[in-house]
Each structure stands twice: as C-alpha cells, then as structure tokens.
Scaffold this motif. Structure first.
Motif, PDB file in Angstrom:
ATOM      1  N   GLY A  75       0.788  -1.226   0.000  1.00 43.57           N
ATOM      2  CA  GLY A  75       0.000   0.000   0.000  1.00 43.57           C
ATOM      3  C   GLY A  75       0.816   1.270   0.000  1.00 43.57           C
ATOM      4  N   LEU A  76       2.065   1.186  -0.439  1.00 44.99           N
ATOM      5  CA  LEU A  76       2.935   2.359  -0.440  1.00 44.99           C
ATOM      6  C   LEU A  76       2.799   3.137  -1.741  1.00 44.99           C
ATOM      7  CD1 LEU A  76       6.133   0.664   1.026  1.00 44.99           C
ATOM      8  CD2 LEU A  76       4.637   2.276   2.222  1.00 44.99           C
ATOM      9  N   ARG A  77       2.815   4.447  -1.646  1.00 41.45           N
ATOM     10  CA  ARG A  77       2.944   5.305  -2.823  1.00 41.45           C
ATOM     11  C   ARG A  77       4.437   5.545  -3.011  1.00 41.45           C
ATOM     12  NH1 ARG A  77       0.077  10.507  -1.361  1.00 41.45           N
ATOM     13  NH2 ARG A  77       0.505   9.825   0.778  1.00 41.45           N
ATOM     14  N   ALA A  78       5.003   4.867  -3.994  1.00 44.09           N
ATOM     15  CA  ALA A  78       6.460   4.851  -4.099  1.00 44.09           C
ATOM     16  C   ALA A  78       6.913   5.113  -5.526  1.00 44.09           C
ATOM     17  CB  ALA A  78       7.008   3.512  -3.617  1.00 44.09           C
ATOM     18  N   GLY A  79       7.957   5.891  -5.655  1.00 43.88           N
ATOM     19  CA  GLY A  79       8.638   6.093  -6.924  1.00 43.88           C
ATOM     20  C   GLY A  79      10.001   5.440  -6.862  1.00 43.88           C
ATOM     21  N   ILE A  80      10.362   4.679  -7.905  1.00 44.05           N
ATOM     22  CA  ILE A  80      11.652   3.986  -7.943  1.00 44.05           C
ATOM     23  C   ILE A  80      12.580   4.733  -8.890  1.00 44.05           C
ATOM     24  CG2 ILE A  80      12.833   1.819  -8.434  1.00 44.05           C
ATOM     25  CD1 ILE A  80      10.207   0.371  -7.914  1.00 44.05           C
ATOM     26  N   HIS A  81      13.726   5.138  -8.380  1.00 46.91           N
ATOM     27  CA  HIS A  81      14.740   5.828  -9.172  1.00 46.91           C
ATOM     28  C   HIS A  81      15.994   4.950  -9.172  1.00 46.91           C
ATOM     29  CE1 HIS A  81      11.937   8.982  -7.953  1.00 46.91           C
ATOM     30  NE2 HIS A  81      12.311   9.632  -9.038  1.00 46.91           N
ATOM     31  N   TYR A  82      16.227   4.269 -10.279  1.00 47.34           N
ATOM     32  CA  TYR A  82      17.358   3.352 -10.397  1.00 47.34           C
ATOM     33  C   TYR A  82      18.677   4.096 -10.219  1.00 47.34           C
ATOM     34  CZ  TYR A  82      20.976   0.740 -12.869  1.00 47.34           C
ATOM     35  OH  TYR A  82      22.155   0.131 -13.212  1.00 47.34           O
ATOM     36  N   ALA A  83      19.573   3.549  -9.401  1.00 49.56           N
ATOM     37  CA  ALA A  83      20.880   4.162  -9.148  1.00 49.56           C
ATOM     38  C   ALA A  83      21.802   3.900 -10.334  1.00 49.56           C
ATOM     39  CB  ALA A  83      21.478   3.617  -7.862  1.00 49.56           C
ATOM     40  N   VAL A  84      21.969   4.906 -11.163  1.00 45.12           N
ATOM     41  CA  VAL A  84      22.696   4.748 -12.425  1.00 45.12           C
ATOM     42  C   VAL A  84      24.138   4.318 -12.194  1.00 45.12           C
ATOM     43  CG1 VAL A  84      23.459   5.974 -14.511  1.00 45.12           C
ATOM     44  CG2 VAL A  84      21.164   6.364 -13.599  1.00 45.12           C
ATOM     45  N   LYS A  85      24.724   4.683 -11.043  1.00 45.66           N
ATOM     46  CA  LYS A  85      26.122   4.316 -10.792  1.00 45.66           C
ATOM     47  C   LYS A  85      26.360   2.814 -10.849  1.00 45.66           C
ATOM     48  CE  LYS A  85      25.542   4.613  -5.737  1.00 45.66           C
ATOM     49  NZ  LYS A  85      24.232   5.328  -5.754  1.00 45.66           N
TER      50      LYS A  85
END
Length: 450
Positions: A75-85
């Motif tokens: 039930g989380l409102r979550a945005g995933i930002h992939y760690a490009v490093k």
C-alpha cells in the motif's frame, strides 16, 4: 568496521547446478552450452569477442516488476529511481525506463546518460556529496525532480546558482542517521564518520534555513545507509524510524515535507547466502514511515542490475605452479575490480557443455594484469580448461562495467544486451586508437625526438 568478504569462503562453494538453478535467466543446453535467455554465450563470444559484458533484458524487467509489486502490495505510494552508478549502459537504462523507473544520478555524466536513455528530467534525482557548480547548473536547466543537498555549504551554493538563473530548485536534505548497516566498510554510508549527508540532530535547523534561502524549495528528507545490505531489516527500520521522527519535528515547526527518500542498498546473494527480498524492505518502510502517509522514493541499483549481468571471458592458458593450478583469463581486474577491491565472491561457470560436467579440481582464477591482486578466485573448483574455453562470472551487472578501467592500457570490454532470442552489441569494444586518442606529446618533446 565490517569484516571483508573472503575470496575463498570457509564453507563449501555451491555447485554449478546450484548456481544455475538460482538464476532463472540462465540455462545449460546439452549442445550449445550456457545460455542467457534464448542465446548461447558461445554465439555472443563468436560475434563480440571476449571479455564482454552480457545483460539479460528479461531479468531486468522481472526484478523491476518484483520491486514495484512489493511496494504496491504494502500500500505504499512509491517512486523507484534506479541508481545509475550501478550500471550506466544506455540499453539497460532504456529497459528500466520502459518499466517506469526514474534515475538516481551522482554526476553530470550519469545525468546525461539518463536523459540520453529517455528518462525525463522530472524522474531524475541528483545525489552526491560533491556536486560542482557546472553539474548543479545542468540539473536546474533539466528541471530535474529533486537535488539532494548534503551540507549547509552546498545549500548556499545551490541557492546562489538558482537565484542567479531566476529558477527554483526542488531539494531534499540528506541526513546521516548514524546507523550501522553492517555491510563492507568501503560501502557503508550512514554512519557518523561517513562523508555523506548532515547529522540528523542538525537537520531541523538546516532545513529551516534552506526554506528561507532564495531559489530553493525544500520538498523532503533523504537518507542512504549503504550498499549490499543483507543482514536483515533492522538497520533500515532504525534509519527510517529516525527519519519519521525528523519529519514530525519539521511539521511541528511548520516546515513543508512532501515525501521521504529512502535510498537504496538492498543486497543480493552472490554465493548462496540468504538475502532480504523486496517484500521485506517494503514492510520495513511501511512499519517505520507508514504513519506519515507520505509518498516515498527508493534508489535501488545492485538489486535491479546485479543478477541480470555477467562477464564473459576466455581462457588464455592453464598454468601449473609449484603447488597450485592457475587458470589465466583474458578478463582482468581492470574489467571486474570487485574481487580485488572488496574481496568479493562471484560465481564462475564454464560455458561449454562438456566443461560444465567434467571433473573439477581447485584452481586460482587470475587475469593478465601485472598485479598479484589481479585474482578473481582462489582454490575454486573448476575443470581442466584449454585455451579459448569460455567462463562466465555471475551477478556482475552492478558495479562491473561501471567500475572498469583501462589499467595496463587494456581497452574497455564490449557490452551486449540479450532479449529473448535476440542479442545486440550495445557498446563496442574500445579500439586501441580510441584508447590513445586525446593523448598529446608536447611540442618541445617532439623537437628532441631522434
């Protein structure tokens, strides 16, 4: 200080079959040998040479979707930002962008790579302790989602830049919760002696100061406690509990907080050790931050990109030393530095179908670089292998190619993306001409040449 991970663990190594069974994008074909999805690695070696990095698009998609499902399931409102490093391949970034992932970047180069792969500025977060004026100007120009401020000095610097441009930068304050993630000492980032973020006790005053600076809009708080966290959720729970208390203190002071950036760091099993699943991380976030009812952001790198990638290498020769056998490969520490830098363990599989089932004996797996540290494994159970035979280093998709170098004037390896029964070279092997390009001999030395 966390103890190093040994190159040769005391416990028995998992067998070839056990390593294969735990990685569903890999299989062994009785005729074609080791396969990535529907493509034989021998075919890739014939087309692209070795050493070559190989990534599975299918595995990347499955892992991105598994993390998204775990977050939604709690039930989380979550945005995933992939760690490009973790992996800067444009092809990898494009696959993840198509899955709805944004990007977490730590340099101008990574920001430009994310944009080149089609990730919009509105889905990019810029982290890092030493962002330059040039990098901050680019981040503002790209109107990225968020810049993570790591010090009072950086806040003042960014404020001056944004104000001079007549722009407003959305910022989060990265705090150091002084939590020990119990990972390798070189990749822990959330302890008081680490260089990252500001002490959590100093955060309320600095957040209030940021709110009053021209050109800055504070939108949240952020943390990141380390990489390759496999010791359970206790460290995450402790860090996020401190973040929740901080957010409530900021709200009590009348300051705006719109979301919480939870960082990344979820580990993977390189060998056969247990590792937490994304459901456990989602549960820790829910338990510690759920009462805030705020959107959260995650910045996974290794968990997404590690298992889908491997390093394909060829045997140069097998050398019998005084008391040990050496398997000398054409890959080296300049390609995959993790064993030399972190004493890290990677599974090594023979690619040929006959080698895969042949009797094994201990061997030291080494590269050709002129360093004793150019050792991938000691005493690893492997068959006798002839020159030209192929091996695959498993779980090398994160911090593999991204950390490679041209030490010993060795060109950067090629990269290949596999998608079902298709594959394509996504980065050409560096040529020697490109390796020398940009070097110049001063005129006065030219004059003295014989």
């Amino acid at each position: 200080m966390a103890a190093p991970l040994p190159i040769a663990p005391a416990d028995p190594d998992p067998s070839f079959a056990e390593l294969l069974a735990a990685r569903p994008h890999l299989s062994m074909n009785a005729l074609d040998g080791l396969m990535v999805e529907g493509v034989p690695l021998a075919r890739i070696a014939a087309a692209a040479g070795t050493p070559t990095w190989v990534y599975s698009a299918g595995a990347l998609r499955r892992r991105a979707r598994a993390l998204q499902a775990a977050l939604v399931g709690d039930g989380l409102r979550a945005g995933i930002h992939y760690a490009v490093k973790a992996n800067t391949s444009l092809a990898v970034l494009r696959v993840l962008a198509a899955e709805g992932l944004g990007a977490d970047v730590v340099s101008e180069g990574e920001l430009r790579a994310a944009r080149a792969a089609g990730i919009p500025g509105s889905a990019i977060v810029f982290s890092g302790v030493g962002k330059t004026e040039r990098e901050l100007r680019l981040a503002i120009a790209e109107d990225i989602a968020q810049i993570n401020i790591e010090s009072a000095e950086e806040a003042a610097m960014l404020s001056a830049i944004a104000a001079s441009l007549g722009r407003t930068a959305r910022v989060a304050l990265r705090v150091n919760p002084d939590v020990d993630a119990r990972t390798h000492a070189k990749i822990t980032t959330g302890r008081s002696e680490n260089k990252f973020g500001v002490a959590i006790d100093d955060a309320p005053a600095l957040y209030a100061r940021i709110a009053g600076l021209p050109g800055l809009e504070p939108v949240g708080v952020a943390t990141h406690i380390g990489s390759q966290i496999t010791s359970g959720m206790a460290a995450y729970r402790a860090a996020y509990a401190r973040l929740a208390e901080l957010v409530e203190a900021l709200w009590a002071a009348g300051l705006p907080v719109k979301h919480v950036d939870c960082g990344g760091g979820l580990g993977i099993p390189y060998r056969d050790e247990p590792a937490p699943m994304p459901e456990a991380l989602a549960g820790a976030i829910k338990a510690s931050l759920g009462r805030l009812n705020l959107p959260v952001m995650l910045e996974p790198g290794r968990w997404i990109a590690g298992p889908p990638g491997l390093l394909l290498a060829s045997v140069v020769l097998q050398k019998q030393g005084a008391d040990r056998r050496f398997l000398v490969l054409d890959a080296a520490m300049n390609d995959l530095v993790r064993p030399a830098m972190y004493e890290a363990w990677h599974g090594i599989l023979p690619v040929g179908p006959v080698d895969f089932v042949s009797p094994v004996a201990p061997a030291d797996v080494v590269g050709p670089v002129c360093e004793t540290g150019d050792t991938f494994a000691r005493g690893r159970a492997l068959p006798s292998m002839t020159p030209g035979a192929l091996v695959a280093f498993l779980d090398a998709g994160a911090y593999g190619a991204a950390m490679s170098s041209t030490y010993n004037m060795r060109p950067l390896a090629a990269e290949v993306l596999v998608d079902g029964t298709r594959f394509a070279v996504t980065r050409d092997r560096q040529s020697y001409e490109a390796l020398l390009a940009g070097n110049r001999i001063p005129d006065w030395l030219e004059e003295r040449s014989p």
